[in-house]
Design an enzyme around this catalytic site. Structure first.
Site, PDB file in Angstrom:
ATOM      1  N   ASP A   5       0.793  -1.217   0.000  1.00  0.00           N
ATOM      2  CA  ASP A   5       0.000   0.000   0.000  1.00  0.00           C
ATOM      3  C   ASP A   5       0.830   1.274   0.000  1.00  0.00           C
ATOM      4  O   ASP A   5       0.384   2.305   0.503  1.00  0.00           O
ATOM      5  CB  ASP A   5      -0.924  -0.010   1.230  1.00  0.00           C
ATOM      6  CG  ASP A   5      -0.146  -0.072   2.538  1.00  0.00           C
ATOM      7  OD1 ASP A   5      -0.554   0.617   3.505  1.00  0.00           O
ATOM      8  OD2 ASP A   5       0.869  -0.793   2.611  1.00  0.00           O
ATOM      9  N   ARG A  17      10.987   4.154  -3.682  1.00  0.00           N
ATOM     10  CA  ARG A  17      11.445   2.791  -3.983  1.00  0.00           C
ATOM     11  C   ARG A  17      11.922   2.713  -5.432  1.00  0.00           C
ATOM     12  O   ARG A  17      12.956   2.143  -5.749  1.00  0.00           O
ATOM     13  CB  ARG A  17      10.309   1.771  -3.795  1.00  0.00           C
ATOM     14  CG  ARG A  17       9.682   1.777  -2.454  1.00  0.00           C
ATOM     15  CD  ARG A  17      10.508   1.032  -1.413  1.00  0.00           C
ATOM     16  NE  ARG A  17      10.080   1.420  -0.081  1.00  0.00           N
ATOM     17  CZ  ARG A  17       8.991   0.968   0.518  1.00  0.00           C
ATOM     18  NH1 ARG A  17       8.230   0.081  -0.087  1.00  0.00           N
ATOM     19  NH2 ARG A  17       8.666   1.404   1.713  1.00  0.00           N
ATOM     20  N   LYS A  20      -6.357  -0.526   6.756  1.00  0.00           N
ATOM     21  CA  LYS A  20      -5.180  -0.333   7.586  1.00  0.00           C
ATOM     22  C   LYS A  20      -4.976   1.159   7.845  1.00  0.00           C
ATOM     23  O   LYS A  20      -5.257   2.007   6.985  1.00  0.00           O
ATOM     24  CB  LYS A  20      -3.977  -0.962   6.850  1.00  0.00           C
ATOM     25  CG  LYS A  20      -2.595  -0.636   7.404  1.00  0.00           C
ATOM     26  CD  LYS A  20      -2.138   0.645   6.812  1.00  0.00           C
ATOM     27  CE  LYS A  20      -0.712   1.030   7.020  1.00  0.00           C
ATOM     28  NZ  LYS A  20       0.189   0.416   6.083  1.00  0.00           N
ATOM     29  N   GLU A  28      -2.748  -0.422  13.798  1.00  0.00           N
ATOM     30  CA  GLU A  28      -1.281  -0.387  13.709  1.00  0.00           C
ATOM     31  C   GLU A  28      -0.683   0.754  14.531  1.00  0.00           C
ATOM     32  O   GLU A  28      -0.576   1.891  14.063  1.00  0.00           O
ATOM     33  CB  GLU A  28      -0.826  -0.244  12.243  1.00  0.00           C
ATOM     34  CG  GLU A  28       0.700  -0.200  12.094  1.00  0.00           C
ATOM     35  CD  GLU A  28       1.174  -0.104  10.637  1.00  0.00           C
ATOM     36  OE1 GLU A  28       0.324  -0.182   9.723  1.00  0.00           O
ATOM     37  OE2 GLU A  28       2.386   0.059  10.435  1.00  0.00           O
ATOM     38  N   GLU A  57       2.587   1.833  15.483  1.00  0.00           N
ATOM     39  CA  GLU A  57       4.011   1.543  15.317  1.00  0.00           C
ATOM     40  C   GLU A  57       4.876   2.397  16.223  1.00  0.00           C
ATOM     41  O   GLU A  57       4.848   3.627  16.161  1.00  0.00           O
ATOM     42  CB  GLU A  57       4.468   1.760  13.864  1.00  0.00           C
ATOM     43  CG  GLU A  57       5.986   1.602  13.714  1.00  0.00           C
ATOM     44  CD  GLU A  57       6.508   1.562  12.285  1.00  0.00           C
ATOM     45  OE1 GLU A  57       5.712   1.773  11.348  1.00  0.00           O
ATOM     46  OE2 GLU A  57       7.721   1.310  12.120  1.00  0.00           O
ATOM     47  N   LYS A 109      -1.447  -4.841  14.236  1.00  0.00           N
ATOM     48  CA  LYS A 109      -0.178  -4.793  13.495  1.00  0.00           C
ATOM     49  C   LYS A 109       0.809  -3.982  14.323  1.00  0.00           C
ATOM     50  O   LYS A 109       0.900  -2.760  14.186  1.00  0.00           O
ATOM     51  CB  LYS A 109      -0.381  -4.155  12.106  1.00  0.00           C
ATOM     52  CG  LYS A 109       0.917  -4.056  11.289  1.00  0.00           C
ATOM     53  CD  LYS A 109       0.625  -3.745   9.811  1.00  0.00           C
ATOM     54  CE  LYS A 109       1.919  -3.419   9.040  1.00  0.00           C
ATOM     55  NZ  LYS A 109       1.742  -3.402   7.575  1.00  0.00           N
ATOM     56  N   SER A 134       7.421  -4.933   9.757  1.00  0.00           N
ATOM     57  CA  SER A 134       8.836  -5.283   9.746  1.00  0.00           C
ATOM     58  C   SER A 134       9.732  -4.099  10.110  1.00  0.00           C
ATOM     59  O   SER A 134      10.904  -4.295  10.420  1.00  0.00           O
ATOM     60  CB  SER A 134       9.249  -5.862   8.382  1.00  0.00           C
ATOM     61  OG  SER A 134       8.702  -5.099   7.319  1.00  0.00           O
ATOM     62  N   GLY A 135       9.189  -2.887  10.121  1.00  0.00           N
ATOM     63  CA  GLY A 135       9.993  -1.711  10.476  1.00  0.00           C
ATOM     64  C   GLY A 135      11.198  -1.646   9.552  1.00  0.00           C
ATOM     65  O   GLY A 135      11.053  -1.822   8.350  1.00  0.00           O
ATOM     66  N   GLY A 136      12.370  -1.430  10.113  1.00  0.00           N
ATOM     67  CA  GLY A 136      13.548  -1.323   9.252  1.00  0.00           C
ATOM     68  C   GLY A 136      14.334  -2.609   9.154  1.00  0.00           C
ATOM     69  O   GLY A 136      15.461  -2.628   8.673  1.00  0.00           O
ATOM     70  N   SER A 180       2.782  -8.858   8.268  1.00  0.00           N
ATOM     71  CA  SER A 180       2.199  -7.890   7.344  1.00  0.00           C
ATOM     72  C   SER A 180       3.392  -7.052   6.893  1.00  0.00           C
ATOM     73  O   SER A 180       3.669  -5.979   7.435  1.00  0.00           O
ATOM     74  CB  SER A 180       1.146  -7.013   8.015  1.00  0.00           C
ATOM     75  OG  SER A 180       0.705  -6.015   7.089  1.00  0.00           O
ATOM     76  N   ARG A 196       8.392  -3.720   2.980  1.00  0.00           N
ATOM     77  CA  ARG A 196       9.786  -3.776   2.528  1.00  0.00           C
ATOM     78  C   ARG A 196      10.387  -5.165   2.733  1.00  0.00           C
ATOM     79  O   ARG A 196      11.112  -5.671   1.890  1.00  0.00           O
ATOM     80  CB  ARG A 196      10.609  -2.739   3.287  1.00  0.00           C
ATOM     81  CG  ARG A 196      10.334  -1.322   2.873  1.00  0.00           C
ATOM     82  CD  ARG A 196      11.000  -0.326   3.818  1.00  0.00           C
ATOM     83  NE  ARG A 196      10.247  -0.120   5.051  1.00  0.00           N
ATOM     84  CZ  ARG A 196      10.715   0.540   6.110  1.00  0.00           C
ATOM     85  NH1 ARG A 196      11.941   1.046   6.083  1.00  0.00           N
ATOM     86  NH2 ARG A 196       9.963   0.700   7.176  1.00  0.00           N
ATOM     87  N   TYR A 244       6.524   7.346   5.588  1.00  0.00           N
ATOM     88  CA  TYR A 244       5.856   6.500   4.595  1.00  0.00           C
ATOM     89  C   TYR A 244       5.722   7.253   3.301  1.00  0.00           C
ATOM     90  O   TYR A 244       5.171   8.343   3.284  1.00  0.00           O
ATOM     91  CB  TYR A 244       4.460   6.153   5.122  1.00  0.00           C
ATOM     92  CG  TYR A 244       4.291   4.687   5.387  1.00  0.00           C
ATOM     93  CD1 TYR A 244       5.148   4.020   6.267  1.00  0.00           C
ATOM     94  CD2 TYR A 244       3.301   3.959   4.766  1.00  0.00           C
ATOM     95  CE1 TYR A 244       4.985   2.679   6.510  1.00  0.00           C
ATOM     96  CE2 TYR A 244       3.135   2.606   5.008  1.00  0.00           C
ATOM     97  CZ  TYR A 244       3.998   1.973   5.885  1.00  0.00           C
ATOM     98  OH  TYR A 244       3.838   0.638   6.140  1.00  0.00           O
TER      99      TYR A 244
END
Lengths: 358, 358
Positions: free
Chosen positions: A30, A39, A142, A183, A185, A225, A266-268, A295, A298, A358
């Site tokens: 997303d 990216r 999400k 989520e 984070e 998440k 997964s964060g970094g 979920s 990257r 993001y």
């Protein structure tokens, strides 16, 4: 009433449970237009709609990959895109047992008077937007809230604002047939140790579940998440077993058993790290009343992106790379993953970006 | 930090887990002098220390009873009493594999401006009192918070005050080596239905666990003593399976898996009702990451008291009646109660007293 009971109650419970199926997990695809641009520029690909469509088609049509997935989170543009032979992505996913999801937040804004802390926006007209997304085939949503660790962070204001925003978002989703992924984070940035991350994660999750209760959210129709509990990015790394222990303890202390599944971000972390940590959690011999799965954004796509580099002739190779990560993570949800099988150096590359936006 | 740092951590965790041992539960024998007076007068027995002592000796020395128990909650006077042959009660219990517990609250007082809602007192000097009780052999404590259901009740004030009182009590206990039983009793009084009770119970428990998190309580070293979720006392009764379903669902939505066991209070239920309801809960096929057991006062002692009538010659028969209830509840913790316990005098009698004051 305790939990909200609307016309979608049974469906929400069923969908949430399905997404949490052991052996499956979520592909977070997303990325907003801006983020996917970053990216693309890292692999020298132009950020235009056809390339964004091509990347997602590459992922979704990878032979053997979809059975490893229960859901894919999409950005709004992608929800309405089609494969090159004209089939809506949404239909393609559903036909292959994968539920389409939709990112519904509108990014973060600073909280005045804090040290760079943020809250997430996107509540305005969220109900009608959810209805549109439901019509388009989405069945889960999400919303990403972001907190950071610092000398005086996260502040009580930031915790409360983000928890309440998540709760409001969650109930609006449920009123409109979408399972909300919650989520909160907690960023890895910083030089704190794993105990500090554990303490903050527990305090944040406790506030989140209090807010969800206040707002009458049906927990059986939600997913969580969270970040894994790890040392800060500037601190020494620890073994997956240590991360597993602290993470599962934090969740056991805060996440009610009514929640069917926990789908980690997964964060970094590198692709391999994220998989090893998830595997270690599922191996841990302690009672876990929710399934633990992934979920990943990257951490599922990094090496695939590099292998593709925007070239049609690389698609098959890229798809094989993607399948390898999907299988690895599917195995990790079943505590069956044996690490070090990937020859891809990209799989071990840290994906940490300081102050990641993001 | 997440939970407090205490030298007693391992002991608290071990004791809490022990109390939750399947097949065992708690005898709540902590009636204050005033309350036990009401019980004794109902069987025409004088409320003097020797009679209070005699009753507790009857219970603690009942052949075969202690193996059904993991703990007994005592009133302060009893903690220092001995059997007729000079053995301290705490030693009799310990030798029988039963942990002594102690009631530490000092009763309820009204909250001004509310419609008869209360808060619980007892925090002053609580740390020192806990130390003394630990020295005397106590290893767990109990504090009863009381809420009621009405038009506007429980109010946010009552919920908050009682939740935070429980949290303060809990952490002080843990600092001094006592496992805190957290008891937020919602009275059964009223004409509300089971859904209303469920909604209130979920709201109250969510507030409790937020408060416990705020106060850094080590959940693995606590127990919960909640009401079962039932219709109000003035409403039609429902089957044990219905009570089980609503009760376990409420707990799934609010009680973290880190809590090792839930020990139900019996409220105004008859001995047989309380046992059947507990049994139904343990038969329910759903996620239950905590042991479900009992902490019964009236529902373990009612028929025993009647049979005893204060007379020496009735002790043996009374002890047999007590053993019947202990065994029945022990089986109920395993979902194995067949409902065939020889009903003692008054075993099926409701023990509900409107607006019950301890």
């Amino acid at each position: 009433m305790s939990a909200f009971v609307g016309k979608y109650t049974e469906e929400l419970i069923k969908t949430a449970k399905y997404i949490a199926t052991p052996g499956k997990g979520i592909l977070a695809a997303d990325e907003s237009t801006g983020t996917i641009g970053k990216r693309f520029s890292s692999i020298n690909v132009e950020n235009i709609e056809s390339n964004r469509q091509a990347l997602r088609e590459l992922l979704f049509t990878s032979p053997g990959a979809l059975p490893c997935l229960s859901g894919v989170i999409l950005f709004e543009e992608t929800l309405y895109q089609k494969t090159s032979d004209g089939k809506p992505f949404v239909d393609f996913l559903l036909e292959n047992g994968v539920i389409p999801g939709i990112k519904v937040d509108k990014g973060v804004v600073d909280l005045a008077g804090t040290n760079g802390e943020t809250t997430t926006q996107g509540l305005d007209s969220l109900g009608s937007r959810c209805q549109e997304y439901y019509k388009a085939g989405a069945r889960f949503a999400k919303w990403r809230a972001v907190l950071k660790i610092g000398a005086t962070e996260p502040s009580e204001l930031s915790i409360q604002e983000n928890a309440k925003g998540l709760a409001r978002y969650a109930i609006i989703c449920q009123e409109n047939g979408l399972v909300p992924i919650v989520e909160p984070e907690v960023l890895t940035d910083g030089s704190h140790d794993i105990k500090k991350c554990a303490a903050v994660t527990e305090a944040v999750l406790a506030a989140v579940y209090k807010a969800l209760n206040d707002h009458h959210v049906l927990l059986e129709g939600t997913l969580l998440k969270p970040n894994m509990v790890t040392p800060g990015s500037d601190s020494a790394k620890v073994a997956p077993e240590v991360i597993a222990e602290y993470t599962v303890n934090a969740l056991r202390r805060t996440v009610p058993p009514a929640v069917p599944g926990i789908v980690f971000l997964s964060g970094g972390q590198s692709e391999e790290e994220a998989t090893l940590n998830l595997n270690a959690m599922n191996k841990l011999d302690v009672l876990k009343p929710w399934t633990l799965t992934f979920s990943f954004g990257r951490a599922l796509q990094q090496s695939t992106l590099k292998a593709w580099a925007g070239k049609t002739e690389n698609v098959a190779k890229a798809q094989a790379t993607f399948l390898a990560r999907c299988k690895a993570n599917s195995d990790a949800t079943l505590a069956k993953y044996i690490g070090g099988t990937s020859n891809d150096s990209a799989a071990s590359e840290s994906l940490f970006v300081k102050g990641y936006k993001y | 930090m997440s939970s407090l740092t205490t030298k007693f951590a391992d002991e608290l965790i071990a004791n809490a887990a022990y109390i939750g041992t399947p097949g065992k539960g708690i005898l709540a024998a902590d009636e204050s002098t005033g309350t036990i007076g009401k019980r004794l007068s109902s069987i025409n027995v004088e409320n003097v220390e020797s009679n209070r002592r005699a009753l507790r000796e009857l219970l603690f020395t009942a052949p075969g009873a202690l193996p059904c128990l993991s703990g007994v909650i005592l009133f302060e006077e009893t903690l220092y009493q001995k059997s007729s042959n000079g053995t301290p009660f705490v030693d009799i219990l310990k030798e029988g594999g039963v942990l002594p517990g102690i009631k530490v609250d000092k009763g309820t007082v009204e909250l001004a401006g509310t419609n008869g809602e209360t808060t619980t007192q007892g925090l002053d000097g609580l740390g020192d009192r806990c130390k003394k009780y630990y020295e005397a052999g106590a290893r767990f404590a109990k504090w009863r918070a009381v809420l009621k259901i009405g038009q506007n009740e429980p109010s946010e004030l009552a919920i908050h005050e009682n939740a935070y009182g429980l949290a303060r009590y809990a952490v002080i206990c843990q600092e001094n080596g006592l496992v805190p039983i957290v008891e937020p009793e919602i009275l059964v009084d009223g004409s509300h239905d089971i859904h209303k009770c469920a909604a209130v119970t979920e709201r109250v428990l969510a507030a409790c666990y937020k408060a416990l998190s705020d106060h850094h309580v080590l959940l693995e070293g606590t127990l919960l003593k909640p009401n079962m979720v039932t219709p109000g006392s003035e409403s039609a009764k429902v089957a044990p399976e219905v009570i089980a379903e609503h009760t376990v669902r409420a707990l799934q939505r609010t009680v973290p898996a880190a809590v090792p066991a839930i020990v139900f209070l019996s409220g105004g239920q008859s001995e047989e009702e309380a046992t059947r309801n507990l049994n139904a809960m343990n038969q329910l096929k759903t996620k239950k990451p905590w042991w479900l057991s009992f902490s019964f006062g009236r529902a373990l002692q009612q028929s025993t008291l009647k049979t005893w009538g204060g007379k020496e010659e009735n002790v043996k028969k009374a002890q047999e009646a007590f053993l019947v209830r202990c065994k029945a509840n022990s089986q109920a913790t395993l979902g194995a109660y067949k409902g065939d316990a020889q009903l003692g005098e008054g075993a099926a009698e409701s023990l509900h007293v409107k607006d019950y004051k301890y």
